[in-house]
Design a protein around this motif. Sequence first.
Motif, short mmCIF file in Angstrom:
data_model
loop_
_atom_site.label_atom_id
_atom_site.label_comp_id
_atom_site.label_asym_id
_atom_site.label_seq_id
_atom_site.Cartn_x
_atom_site.Cartn_y
_atom_site.Cartn_z
N MET B 1 0.84 -1.19 0.00
CA MET B 1 0.00 0.00 0.00
C MET B 1 0.88 1.25 0.00
O MET B 1 1.89 1.29 0.69
CB MET B 1 -0.88 -0.09 1.27
N ASN B 3 1.56 5.44 0.45
CA ASN B 3 1.05 6.61 1.18
C ASN B 3 0.08 7.38 0.28
O ASN B 3 0.21 7.34 -0.94
CB ASN B 3 2.20 7.54 1.56
N PHE B 4 -0.84 8.08 0.90
CA PHE B 4 -1.75 8.89 0.08
C PHE B 4 -2.28 10.08 0.86
O PHE B 4 -2.33 10.06 2.09
CB PHE B 4 -2.91 8.04 -0.47
N TYR B 6 -5.78 12.19 1.13
CA TYR B 6 -7.20 12.01 0.82
C TYR B 6 -7.91 13.33 1.09
O TYR B 6 -7.85 13.86 2.20
CB TYR B 6 -7.77 10.91 1.72
N ASP B 209 -2.17 -5.25 -1.01
CA ASP B 209 -2.21 -5.37 0.45
C ASP B 209 -3.21 -4.41 1.09
O ASP B 209 -3.28 -4.31 2.30
CB ASP B 209 -0.82 -5.14 1.03
N PHE B 210 -3.99 -3.71 0.27
CA PHE B 210 -4.97 -2.78 0.83
C PHE B 210 -6.35 -3.44 0.67
O PHE B 210 -7.18 -3.03 -0.13
CB PHE B 210 -4.91 -1.45 0.10
N THR B 211 -6.54 -4.48 1.46
CA THR B 211 -7.71 -5.34 1.29
C THR B 211 -9.00 -4.59 1.57
O THR B 211 -10.05 -4.92 1.01
CB THR B 211 -7.58 -6.60 2.17
N LEU B 212 -8.95 -3.57 2.42
CA LEU B 212 -10.14 -2.76 2.68
C LEU B 212 -10.64 -2.13 1.38
O LEU B 212 -11.85 -2.14 1.09
CB LEU B 212 -9.81 -1.67 3.70
N GLY B 215 -12.28 -4.64 -0.89
CA GLY B 215 -13.66 -4.90 -0.48
C GLY B 215 -14.61 -3.80 -0.93
O GLY B 215 -15.74 -4.05 -1.36
N MET B 216 -14.15 -2.55 -0.83
CA MET B 216 -14.97 -1.42 -1.29
C MET B 216 -15.20 -1.53 -2.80
O MET B 216 -16.31 -1.29 -3.29
CB MET B 216 -14.24 -0.11 -1.00
N ALA B 219 -17.72 -4.08 -3.59
CA ALA B 219 -19.08 -3.60 -3.30
C ALA B 219 -19.62 -2.79 -4.48
O ALA B 219 -20.79 -2.90 -4.85
CB ALA B 219 -19.08 -2.77 -2.02
N ILE B 220 -18.76 -1.97 -5.06
CA ILE B 220 -19.19 -1.16 -6.22
C ILE B 220 -19.49 -2.07 -7.41
O ILE B 220 -20.52 -1.92 -8.08
CB ILE B 220 -18.11 -0.11 -6.57
N LEU B 250 -18.44 7.11 -6.23
CA LEU B 250 -17.45 6.48 -5.34
C LEU B 250 -16.38 5.71 -6.12
O LEU B 250 -15.28 5.48 -5.62
CB LEU B 250 -18.14 5.56 -4.34
N LEU B 255 -11.63 7.38 -3.41
CA LEU B 255 -11.84 6.44 -2.30
C LEU B 255 -11.17 5.10 -2.51
O LEU B 255 -10.51 4.58 -1.61
CB LEU B 255 -13.35 6.24 -2.10
N GLN B 311 -14.97 -13.40 -5.34
CA GLN B 311 -15.65 -12.37 -4.55
C GLN B 311 -16.70 -11.59 -5.35
O GLN B 311 -17.73 -11.23 -4.83
CB GLN B 311 -14.62 -11.38 -3.97
#
Lengths: 390, 390
Positions: B1, B3-4, B6, B209-212, B215-216, B219-220, B250, B255, B311
């Motif tokens: 992941m 740095n960012f 936002y 490695d940014f599994t969150l 998942g988002m 969802a989209i 989104l 995001l 998924q």
Amino acid sequence: MYNFDYYIPTKIFFGKGVLDKLPGEIALHTSKVLLVYGGGSIRRNGIYDALLPLLAQAGIEVCELSGVEPNPRVTTVARGAQLCRDNGVGAVLAVGGGSVIDCSKVIAAAALSAGDPWDLVTGKAPITAALPIFTVLTAAATGSEMNNGAVISNMETHDKLGIKSPAMQPVASVLDPTYTFTTSRHQTAAGTADIMSHTLENYFSRAADFTLLDGMAEAILKTCIQYGPVALKTPDHYEARANLMWASSLAINGLIRWGKADAWSVHSMEHPLSAYYDITHGDGLAVLTPSWMTHVLSEATLDRFVRYGVQVWGVDPALDKWEIARRSIDITRDFFTRVLGIPGSLRALGIDETHLEEMAQKASTPALQKDAFVPLFPTDVLAIYRRCLD
Amino acid sequence: MYNFDYYIPTKIFFGKGVLDKLPGEIALHTSKVLLVYGGGSIRRNGIYDALLPLLAQAGIEVCELSGVEPNPRVTTVARGAQLCRDNGVGAVLAVGGGSVIDCSKVIAAAALSAGDPWDLVTGKAPITAALPIFTVLTAAATGSEMNNGAVISNMETHDKLGIKSPAMQPVASVLDPTYTFTTSRHQTAAGTADIMSHTLENYFSRAADFTLLDGMAEAILKTCIQYGPVALKTPDHYEARANLMWASSLAINGLIRWGKADAWSVHSMEHPLSAYYDITHGDGLAVLTPSWMTHVLSEATLDRFVRYGVQVWGVDPALDKWEIARRSIDITRDFFTRVLGIPGSLRALGIDETHLEEMAQKASTPALQKDAFVPLFPTDVLAIYRRCLD
């Protein structure tokens, strides 16, 4: 799905070593900040020593308020506001977890208000302005770094109340996952439970037609389920800490709430526990959540529990719906107690029968009786408290 | 992941009948706007007639620029900028889909710039300021309503280029799902493909490695898969239109991108198609995506395709990994062509061999050769174009 206004103007600097981006942002607003922190862990873990020279280089003078409590007191808010006024401070910089940030937000508002800070918390006096607020996050849990809410306790009246105001939205927050490497085992577990609870409060909603938000909520829950245990086992696991940290912000910055917007049941029931017994918020949430789920499971709510069990916990969708729902509740309890190691009963948190009825009265607010996923009256809350007493 | 930073300061008014919230926001900035729209559908569907009195009530004077093209031209940008300067306009109000909004953004920048607007698009002249931008969205697709990017075409040079600037971030956007009830079948399908493509460009990333965020993104994607067909079948299905509309924002507001940030492969390959043949962007993306997937599937990328298949599409995780990956690609193609009804080949979009090599050269930018999920050189792009020619 309800109409909603979406607006999250906080700037986030996320990642390793990004602290140096903050002083420039602060300097756009002021040359004197009140630095607010808690018990002094930021002096031991190096953040304090890294931050002070950066602020000095940016020409920012610093006053300090340390010793903010885990459930921050209105007395501490008053002390901070006085410091701001006495020293001509132009912004508040919170370095810590949710308690420090919440306290700092209300300090920033109280600094511009002549009256009693408790009136700002109860809503007797509206919060219309606040000093600019900046945060450096050191614990993934409350999400206060990216929203405009705060929770303040009054131990004299046994009240722990939430308050929101656009004026209290942080201008900018630093989220460096390495700062949570030293978060204790207990706080890591309680923080993970807190993130999950924020998410569940939105997920169990009457507005079941905003499936996009359900998917977003499931992503946050699965992130906690995957990475909470990793962070407990390997505290300096960057990916685990980073995923949890960003999950904490997204769980309660409005992203998964707006368009749904029910009253929050478990938080409403937990606040009296903290206000009477000064327990860790996440512990209380973890104890209450499965018992609340059992209480509200019914024919009317069954489908929501089925989606929860299948999508979040991978329960076999071929099973009977009631079986899926019950299993999902059992797995939730097991995750909080066995996997995260959070005590499984009120008594284990030091809470007995003494104040249950008073606390149930305080918890069952008009909002909870009207706008909750399943309305909860004092008798309901009491039944839930009793169910998780032992 | 990675740095960012936002930061998404656009205010969104989402829901039925929220148009009346906008004029007050505009009035904070100016008393004269340039109203920008496309072929006139806003006059037929009632938005124009609803909007003008609201603006008048708020004391806002209106100049108009209509006729913005589906792939908006730099010539139209120039015309709009001149209108702003000639009339002393203080803000730009886009009412339409992505093309109208993109055009409006660059008009807002060009209005404050003395030079050639194309220099702003190519980056020869940096965009440092723009008039405040407001939008009323009428098609769920590009996400331009909530980010600071724009894509502008130059039909003389066959260039379709993307440009970003914080100055072009909309101040506020109205997202009323009922405004998309009259979106055509073709535009609904192409818009859904566009949202999915934005999501896939982030999902297929080296930063796994940014599994969150994964998942988002899932969802989209699942929202599009669920509600795209519903919107095609029942154009005035509120939940379907609302979920798609918010998914469009989104998918590309940062995001699910920040923390990953690879170069966008399929968009880079589609832009020349639009610039040479003026095709609908979403159609081009839908044709290219499955062939691109087949081209980049390898031992190194296999796990990402497996996660995608399991998924997003519910492919049986017990199958062989290669089988899961191939099935996920086949299902993707089938969804675009059979379910959404988008043509399945370049030739069906009116594209033949004539310009394939030139377009491949244009598509394979330095970024694509260096920072893509799988680097793509002109020979790769040409192979992908050829693969989906028929």
